[in-house]
Write a protein that holds these residues in place. Structure first.
Motif, PDB file in Angstrom:
ATOM      1  N   VAL A 140       0.840  -1.191   0.000  1.00  0.00           N
ATOM      2  CA  VAL A 140       0.000   0.000   0.000  1.00  0.00           C
ATOM      3  C   VAL A 140       0.876   1.242   0.000  1.00  0.00           C
ATOM      4  O   VAL A 140       2.020   1.216   0.470  1.00  0.00           O
ATOM      5  N   ARG A 141       0.352   2.316  -0.539  1.00  0.00           N
ATOM      6  CA  ARG A 141       1.127   3.555  -0.669  1.00  0.00           C
ATOM      7  C   ARG A 141       1.434   4.186   0.671  1.00  0.00           C
ATOM      8  O   ARG A 141       2.555   4.572   0.956  1.00  0.00           O
ATOM      9  N   ASN A 142       0.393   4.373   1.503  1.00  0.00           N
ATOM     10  CA  ASN A 142       0.593   5.051   2.774  1.00  0.00           C
ATOM     11  C   ASN A 142       1.400   4.181   3.727  1.00  0.00           C
ATOM     12  O   ASN A 142       1.246   2.964   3.740  1.00  0.00           O
ATOM     13  N   ALA A 143       2.237   4.836   4.517  1.00  0.00           N
ATOM     14  CA  ALA A 143       3.044   4.150   5.520  1.00  0.00           C
ATOM     15  C   ALA A 143       3.163   5.077   6.722  1.00  0.00           C
ATOM     16  O   ALA A 143       2.797   6.256   6.660  1.00  0.00           O
ATOM     17  N   VAL A 144       3.672   4.545   7.800  1.00  0.00           N
ATOM     18  CA  VAL A 144       3.987   5.348   8.980  1.00  0.00           C
ATOM     19  C   VAL A 144       5.503   5.469   9.039  1.00  0.00           C
ATOM     20  O   VAL A 144       6.212   4.459   8.958  1.00  0.00           O
ATOM     21  N   HIS A 145       5.980   6.703   9.177  1.00  0.00           N
ATOM     22  CA  HIS A 145       7.419   6.971   9.263  1.00  0.00           C
ATOM     23  C   HIS A 145       7.706   7.646  10.607  1.00  0.00           C
ATOM     24  O   HIS A 145       7.373   8.813  10.796  1.00  0.00           O
ATOM     25  N   ILE A 146       8.301   6.888  11.513  1.00  0.00           N
ATOM     26  CA  ILE A 146       8.646   7.412  12.835  1.00  0.00           C
ATOM     27  C   ILE A 146      10.062   7.972  12.736  1.00  0.00           C
ATOM     28  O   ILE A 146      11.050   7.228  12.750  1.00  0.00           O
ATOM     29  N   THR A 147      10.142   9.292  12.589  1.00  0.00           N
ATOM     30  CA  THR A 147      11.442   9.935  12.400  1.00  0.00           C
ATOM     31  C   THR A 147      12.203  10.028  13.720  1.00  0.00           C
ATOM     32  O   THR A 147      11.668   9.767  14.793  1.00  0.00           O
ATOM     33  N   TRP A 148      13.444  10.421  13.606  1.00  0.00           N
ATOM     34  CA  TRP A 148      14.362  10.381  14.739  1.00  0.00           C
ATOM     35  C   TRP A 148      13.855  11.145  15.959  1.00  0.00           C
ATOM     36  O   TRP A 148      13.952  10.651  17.083  1.00  0.00           O
ATOM     37  N   GLY A 149      13.304  12.326  15.775  1.00  0.00           N
ATOM     38  CA  GLY A 149      12.818  13.109  16.910  1.00  0.00           C
ATOM     39  C   GLY A 149      11.706  12.386  17.667  1.00  0.00           C
ATOM     40  O   GLY A 149      11.720  12.321  18.903  1.00  0.00           O
TER      41      GLY A 149
END
Length: 191
Positions: A140-149
């Motif tokens: 699927v296109r959408n994803a969750v991106h948990i960035t460093w902060g």
């Protein structure tokens, strides 16, 4: 009709891993929708040797100990959400190895991603999408991106993932698309 079964695959086996936090969080959000039976599938429970088979399991049955149990687990699920740590701009070796130990079991099923790392696991997820296409999954296109902060706030106990509204919104977008694909592909596989 029974609810589709989805697996939240914990893509890291490292001691002290962060992966448990996003796996639990996305599993709770997926359960809250009420459309799925949700199971956390921990790669620690499926110790696989480094891939050293004669051929892809697409063509030849796997000989490695534990491979059949892994393939049976993957076959029992209607879709997957994978937590993806990013190491050196790619997914973990243990996750790639687990993906390689199945083939037909992945086919015609949706996959979504929850990534974390310096850029939210974006580079690892990009590679995983290519692998998913080769395994005949529908990423699927959408994803969750948990960035460093965000990662650091959660890792240090200052916040929980559910406290971070933009991550909740990203999860809702992922789960909305994922739900559509689970329904569509479950119906298509049944036909």
């Amino acid at each position: 009709m029974a609810k589709p079964k989805i697996g939240i695959i914990v893509g890291s086996t490292r001691e002290g891993r962060f992966a448990d936090k996003p796996a639990q969080w996305i599993a709770e959000r997926a359960k809250a929708i009420g459309e799925f039976d949700v199971e956390i599938v921990d790669l620690r429970d499926f110790p696989l040797p480094f891939f050293d088979e004669q051929s892809s399991p697409a063509y030849v049955p796997s000989q490695a100990e534990g491979a059949k149990a892994w393939q049976d687990k993957i076959a029992s699920l209607d879709g997957y959400i994978i937590t993806a740590a990013e190491y050196n701009r790619s997914p973990t070796g243990v996750l790639k190895n687990a993906l390689d130990y199945a083939y037909n079991e992945w086919n015609n099923k949706p996959v979504g991603f929850v990534g974390y790392g310096g850029v939210g696991g974006a580079r690892a997820i990009e590679q995983l999408r290519l692998i998913a296409v080769e395994l005949q999954m529908a990423p699927v296109r959408n994803a969750v991106h948990i960035t460093w902060g965000d990662y650091m706030q959660v890792a240090q106990g200052e916040k929980q993932l559910g406290d971070i509204e933009h991550l909740n919104q990203a999860a809702d977008g992922l789960l909305s698309q994922f739900s559509w694909w689970v329904k569509a592909l479950t119906t298509a596989r049944a036909a």
